[in-house]
Design a protein around this motif. Sequence first.
Motif, PDB file in Angstrom:
ATOM      1  N   ALA A  66      82.600 105.236  82.658  1.00 48.07           N
ATOM      2  CA  ALA A  66      83.930 105.852  82.793  1.00 48.07           C
ATOM      3  C   ALA A  66      84.124 106.917  81.727  1.00 48.07           C
ATOM      4  CB  ALA A  66      85.011 104.778  82.664  1.00 48.07           C
ATOM      5  N   ILE A  67      84.349 108.142  82.173  1.00 46.38           N
ATOM      6  CA  ILE A  67      84.437 109.259  81.230  1.00 46.38           C
ATOM      7  C   ILE A  67      85.595 109.099  80.250  1.00 46.38           C
ATOM      8  CG2 ILE A  67      85.820 110.736  82.782  1.00 46.38           C
ATOM      9  CD1 ILE A  67      83.021 111.870  80.368  1.00 46.38           C
ATOM     10  N   ASP A  68      86.620 108.338  80.662  1.00 50.93           N
ATOM     11  CA  ASP A  68      87.796 108.248  79.795  1.00 50.93           C
ATOM     12  C   ASP A  68      87.536 107.591  78.442  1.00 50.93           C
ATOM     13  OD1 ASP A  68      89.163 109.628  81.644  1.00 50.93           O
ATOM     14  OD2 ASP A  68      90.297 107.933  82.455  1.00 50.93           O
ATOM     15  N   VAL A  69      86.367 106.953  78.274  1.00 52.86           N
ATOM     16  CA  VAL A  69      86.082 106.377  76.950  1.00 52.86           C
ATOM     17  C   VAL A  69      86.027 107.460  75.873  1.00 52.86           C
ATOM     18  CG1 VAL A  69      84.805 104.410  77.911  1.00 52.86           C
ATOM     19  CG2 VAL A  69      83.546 106.437  77.108  1.00 52.86           C
ATOM     20  N   ILE A  70      85.814 108.716  76.280  1.00 55.88           N
ATOM     21  CA  ILE A  70      85.773 109.769  75.247  1.00 55.88           C
ATOM     22  C   ILE A  70      87.134 109.973  74.600  1.00 55.88           C
ATOM     23  CG2 ILE A  70      83.857 110.995  76.371  1.00 55.88           C
ATOM     24  CD1 ILE A  70      85.823 113.159  77.234  1.00 55.88           C
ATOM     25  N   GLU A  71      88.198 109.489  75.273  1.00 53.86           N
ATOM     26  CA  GLU A  71      89.550 109.629  74.695  1.00 53.86           C
ATOM     27  C   GLU A  71      89.910 108.499  73.739  1.00 53.86           C
ATOM     28  OE1 GLU A  71      92.658 110.318  77.442  1.00 53.86           O
ATOM     29  OE2 GLU A  71      91.580 111.840  78.586  1.00 53.86           O
ATOM     30  N   HIS A  72      89.040 107.511  73.653  1.00 56.86           N
ATOM     31  CA  HIS A  72      89.351 106.326  72.842  1.00 56.86           C
ATOM     32  C   HIS A  72      89.647 106.726  71.392  1.00 56.86           C
ATOM     33  CE1 HIS A  72      88.939 102.408  70.967  1.00 56.86           C
ATOM     34  NE2 HIS A  72      89.041 101.875  72.173  1.00 56.86           N
ATOM     35  N   PRO A  73      90.653 106.097  70.787  1.00 53.31           N
ATOM     36  CA  PRO A  73      91.000 106.456  69.401  1.00 53.31           C
ATOM     37  C   PRO A  73      89.832 106.266  68.420  1.00 53.31           C
ATOM     38  CG  PRO A  73      92.604 104.884  70.325  1.00 53.31           C
ATOM     39  CD  PRO A  73      91.564 105.077  71.363  1.00 53.31           C
ATOM     40  N   ASP A  74      88.867 105.433  68.780  1.00 52.63           N
ATOM     41  CA  ASP A  74      87.746 105.218  67.862  1.00 52.63           C
ATOM     42  C   ASP A  74      86.734 106.349  67.897  1.00 52.63           C
ATOM     43  OD1 ASP A  74      88.734 102.901  66.939  1.00 52.63           O
ATOM     44  OD2 ASP A  74      87.340 101.580  67.990  1.00 52.63           O
ATOM     45  N   VAL A  75      86.942 107.329  68.777  1.00 49.14           N
ATOM     46  CA  VAL A  75      85.984 108.436  68.896  1.00 49.14           C
ATOM     47  C   VAL A  75      86.489 109.653  68.113  1.00 49.14           C
ATOM     48  CG1 VAL A  75      84.987 110.098  70.520  1.00 49.14           C
ATOM     49  CG2 VAL A  75      85.075 107.660  71.120  1.00 49.14           C
ATOM     50  N   ASP A  76      85.639 110.207  67.255  1.00 50.28           N
ATOM     51  CA  ASP A  76      85.995 111.422  66.508  1.00 50.28           C
ATOM     52  C   ASP A  76      85.414 112.680  67.153  1.00 50.28           C
ATOM     53  OD1 ASP A  76      87.193 109.943  64.288  1.00 50.28           O
ATOM     54  OD2 ASP A  76      85.138 109.362  63.797  1.00 50.28           O
ATOM     55  N   VAL A  77      84.210 112.538  67.718  1.00 49.64           N
ATOM     56  CA  VAL A  77      83.483 113.696  68.238  1.00 49.64           C
ATOM     57  C   VAL A  77      82.885 113.357  69.602  1.00 49.64           C
ATOM     58  CG1 VAL A  77      81.506 115.231  67.859  1.00 49.64           C
ATOM     59  CG2 VAL A  77      82.842 114.431  65.910  1.00 49.64           C
ATOM     60  N   VAL A  78      82.974 114.308  70.521  1.00 51.98           N
ATOM     61  CA  VAL A  78      82.337 114.132  71.830  1.00 51.98           C
ATOM     62  C   VAL A  78      81.170 115.105  71.936  1.00 51.98           C
ATOM     63  CG1 VAL A  78      82.621 114.357  74.336  1.00 51.98           C
ATOM     64  CG2 VAL A  78      84.440 113.324  72.945  1.00 51.98           C
ATOM     65  N   CYS A  79      80.036 114.543  72.315  1.00 52.12           N
ATOM     66  CA  CYS A  79      78.815 115.330  72.412  1.00 52.12           C
ATOM     67  C   CYS A  79      78.518 115.522  73.897  1.00 52.12           C
ATOM     68  CB  CYS A  79      77.737 114.494  71.734  1.00 52.12           C
ATOM     69  SG  CYS A  79      76.447 115.388  70.999  1.00 52.12           S
ATOM     70  N   GLU A  80      78.701 116.746  74.406  1.00 49.17           N
ATOM     71  CA  GLU A  80      78.505 117.017  75.841  1.00 49.17           C
ATOM     72  C   GLU A  80      77.066 117.436  76.077  1.00 49.17           C
ATOM     73  OE1 GLU A  80      77.437 119.021  78.941  1.00 49.17           O
ATOM     74  OE2 GLU A  80      78.231 120.520  77.538  1.00 49.17           O
ATOM     75  N   LEU A  81      76.310 116.577  76.763  1.00 51.66           N
ATOM     76  CA  LEU A  81      74.891 116.879  76.988  1.00 51.66           C
ATOM     77  C   LEU A  81      74.485 116.661  78.438  1.00 51.66           C
ATOM     78  CD1 LEU A  81      73.495 115.193  73.734  1.00 51.66           C
ATOM     79  CD2 LEU A  81      73.794 117.634  74.131  1.00 51.66           C
ATOM     80  N   ILE A  82      75.430 116.969  79.365  1.00 49.77           N
ATOM     81  CA  ILE A  82      75.065 116.771  80.771  1.00 49.77           C
ATOM     82  C   ILE A  82      74.607 118.056  81.442  1.00 49.77           C
ATOM     83  CG2 ILE A  82      76.564 114.769  81.157  1.00 49.77           C
ATOM     84  CD1 ILE A  82      78.498 116.693  82.659  1.00 49.77           C
ATOM     85  N   GLY A  83      74.899 119.201  80.853  1.00 49.50           N
ATOM     86  CA  GLY A  83      74.535 120.464  81.501  1.00 49.50           C
ATOM     87  C   GLY A  83      75.468 120.764  82.660  1.00 49.50           C
ATOM     88  N   GLY A  84      75.195 121.864  83.375  1.00 47.01           N
ATOM     89  CA  GLY A  84      76.090 122.302  84.450  1.00 47.01           C
ATOM     90  C   GLY A  84      77.371 122.859  83.849  1.00 47.01           C
ATOM     91  N   THR A  85      78.253 123.360  84.700  1.00 46.22           N
ATOM     92  CA  THR A  85      79.453 123.980  84.130  1.00 46.22           C
ATOM     93  C   THR A  85      80.761 123.326  84.598  1.00 46.22           C
ATOM     94  OG1 THR A  85      79.505 125.668  85.877  1.00 46.22           O
ATOM     95  CG2 THR A  85      78.336 126.235  83.862  1.00 46.22           C
TER      96      THR A  85
END
Lengths: 439, 439
Positions: A66-85
């Motif tokens: 579930a992509i929404d885990v990137i919004e979790h308060p415990d996350v400081d940085v999101v690393c986008e490595l899927i490619g595409g636009t």
Amino acid sequence: MSDQQPMRVAMVGLGTVGSGVIKILFEQAERITRRAGRPIVVESVVVRDPTKVRSVNLADDLIDTAIDVIEHPDVDVVCELIGGTTTAGDIVRQALQAGKHVVTANKALLCEQGDELFQLARELKRAIGFEAAVAGGVPIIEAVSQSLSANQITSLEGILNGTSNFILTEMLDRNVSYEDAVAKAQKKGYAEADPAMDVDGTDAAQKLTLLAQLAFGTKADLKQFPRQGIDKLDLADLKYADTLGYRIKLLAVARLADGSLELHTQPTLIRKYQPMADVDDAYNMIELEGDAVGKTWFSGMGAGQMPTASAVVSDLIDLAVGRAQKTFPLLDLWQSQKPLPILPADEIKRRYYLRFHAVDEPGTMAAVANILGENGVSIASCIQHESESSVKTSPKEPKIVPLVLMTHICTEGQMKAADKALMECSRIKKNFLRLPIRD
Amino acid sequence: MSDQQPMRVAMVGLGTVGSGVIKILFEQAERITRRAGRPIVVESVVVRDPTKVRSVNLADDLIDTAIDVIEHPDVDVVCELIGGTTTAGDIVRQALQAGKHVVTANKALLCEQGDELFQLARELKRAIGFEAAVAGGVPIIEAVSQSLSANQITSLEGILNGTSNFILTEMLDRNVSYEDAVAKAQKKGYAEADPAMDVDGTDAAQKLTLLAQLAFGTKADLKQFPRQGIDKLDLADLKYADTLGYRIKLLAVARLADGSLELHTQPTLIRKYQPMADVDDAYNMIELEGDAVGKTWFSGMGAGQMPTASAVVSDLIDLAVGRAQKTFPLLDLWQSQKPLPILPADEIKRRYYLRFHAVDEPGTMAAVANILGENGVSIASCIQHESESSVKTSPKEPKIVPLVLMTHICTEGQMKAADKALMECSRIKKNFLRLPIRD
């Protein structure tokens, strides 16, 4: 230092680069903590298919779909490595809006939506790290935005596509055709099953626009400048160039020219023994010229799992240390200076290499020279072989021979007009190729 | 951003580099403010002789002769650009103790007193910027301490002395003697009236110890590793090397070798067409290998007014932005990892080039091969010319000919023992030279 709060990362995508990043963060945790001043902890990894077998072992509770885990308060940085636009752009926006910093290796995304994403990050006081997006193993983003910050960059020229460079090296060194070299590149993992974006110059041109924006504060569109790939080159061209004292490289150029910005990405003849001519295989090189520092060169692997992962992790370290948050708002991405006009393609001035097949009979060379002369183009040197490549079509018809010319400096506009006239000339048969020369 | 407080700088020294710094800060004030996020203002310039005519014009009230102005509350950063080690060291200490950050281009100072000064800065929570101290125009300090921070550097090799490199290039390209090339270097301003520190390898070795400390966390003393200059090379050696497929460059090396740190600074044969072999004139190059990124190369002018000033100003910008204050405490300068033992010189393993003059009579080559063999050294290739360089001393005496050998891999210890035995051999006459080879 290491008693500080860890920096917590959510990774999206666990392909080649993602696995490399995990490998460094997990296997070198002590080193990374020392360099970053605090631990960098992977909080979650978002993948599409959690059952897929991967090259790194992750505990089940780290994997999420579930992509929404990137919004979790415990996350400081999101690393986008899927490619595409499309999805990648949504993820970066979602991350920024949730107050996270972003690290991405996605040059296609930044080329397409960079302005919007950079602006959004700036408004939200968040940073985007993108060292891995251009020339993975070469820290060129940092060089332009930090190391050479005392300079106005006056010229930036680069071999930015490792796949094309590998193919060109392979053709000349192993004496093989373009098609064979592409097959070898695919076998070695340098080229995709469909290598179109690499070999047609799109990839290098995308990287060029990002670098040009950083170095000159001017955002160019891919349609605004000449772009040509290596897919029309013959082995014979590499050999003609060699005879003339040159190597052919897919060269991306951004430079100041009388108050305008000259841009192009084209296979280019580079005089042998210049640093740029000697870059072989899948290596990248960027030559930067600054008004104070003079010429500098930066070289390394342009892609590949670990070089790219190295760049992603250095961006993470910059965020953990707090450098990126200070650097990002000061980048020349916001037209803080008056943007330079892009030099119209027809006004670009340089020398050219011309190769075509012509009828081998009296007067051909005179006809060619006349056409060029009428268009303001003068010939600097010429190769006309009576070699095995001459094709005798039938006893009645004249032989067709390859003709190779190098011109003196002229404009792209003059050259285009000359091209057209040459192609209308009945003595010129086929296989017309024109490349710029960099002396 | 530019409505922030300016960063105020006191400069000490207004020689070549100092004038370059002033030139950039004054002429490019708008650019520097944009990159730094706030103006960088020169508060005062301390000089010994205020009446001296200089290449930059400064208002009289900026010029001072009393060093204590660096302690003024209006000063944020002190820029030490006087060179030397005694007074310069005192100035840096005084500045740090007065709560100022420091920027210096003084590699001799940092090599001699770096540990103490870095430690003092750390205790006082101040930063020292020293990008300009090593390879001025090449941002190698930033590359090692930031860009490649995800990596353990496994090898660092560099052409770090532009003067020596200019001399070697000049000798081979123009076919001139060492002495003539030195004279030309002096004429062009690359070499001092007394070029000893450049040509005897001291300068390159000092830079190497700084880089090694940053990259490996190990502080080496100049006495702990082999150091050899270019001052014993003949033009003939450059030509022999060329024939054998090599260039000779003054190469500084620091690399991991089985848990130890291998260090040396010596004229070294480098195989032609490797990037390092093609670095000419006064350019520097550093090849860094990292465990993730693989091989990378950084090249540019190693010295000169504007390249060095570019590095000083980029350090000032890093301080104005606040990056340097975050980076400096995290550098590997504090033996935060267990320091690596330095590999004893006798245990260094490589191939060697040997050149000496020997008696041209039957059995000489056999004697040489025997001596080498007895010491565990085997011959890989050999040049013995009957050329114009053969010297016939008198009708009675045998001719003396130059003999050039390349060995297979052996240790420095084996080679040293072989040297001694060769020099005791009556068939070997003079001009003994031994250089390492890098394949």
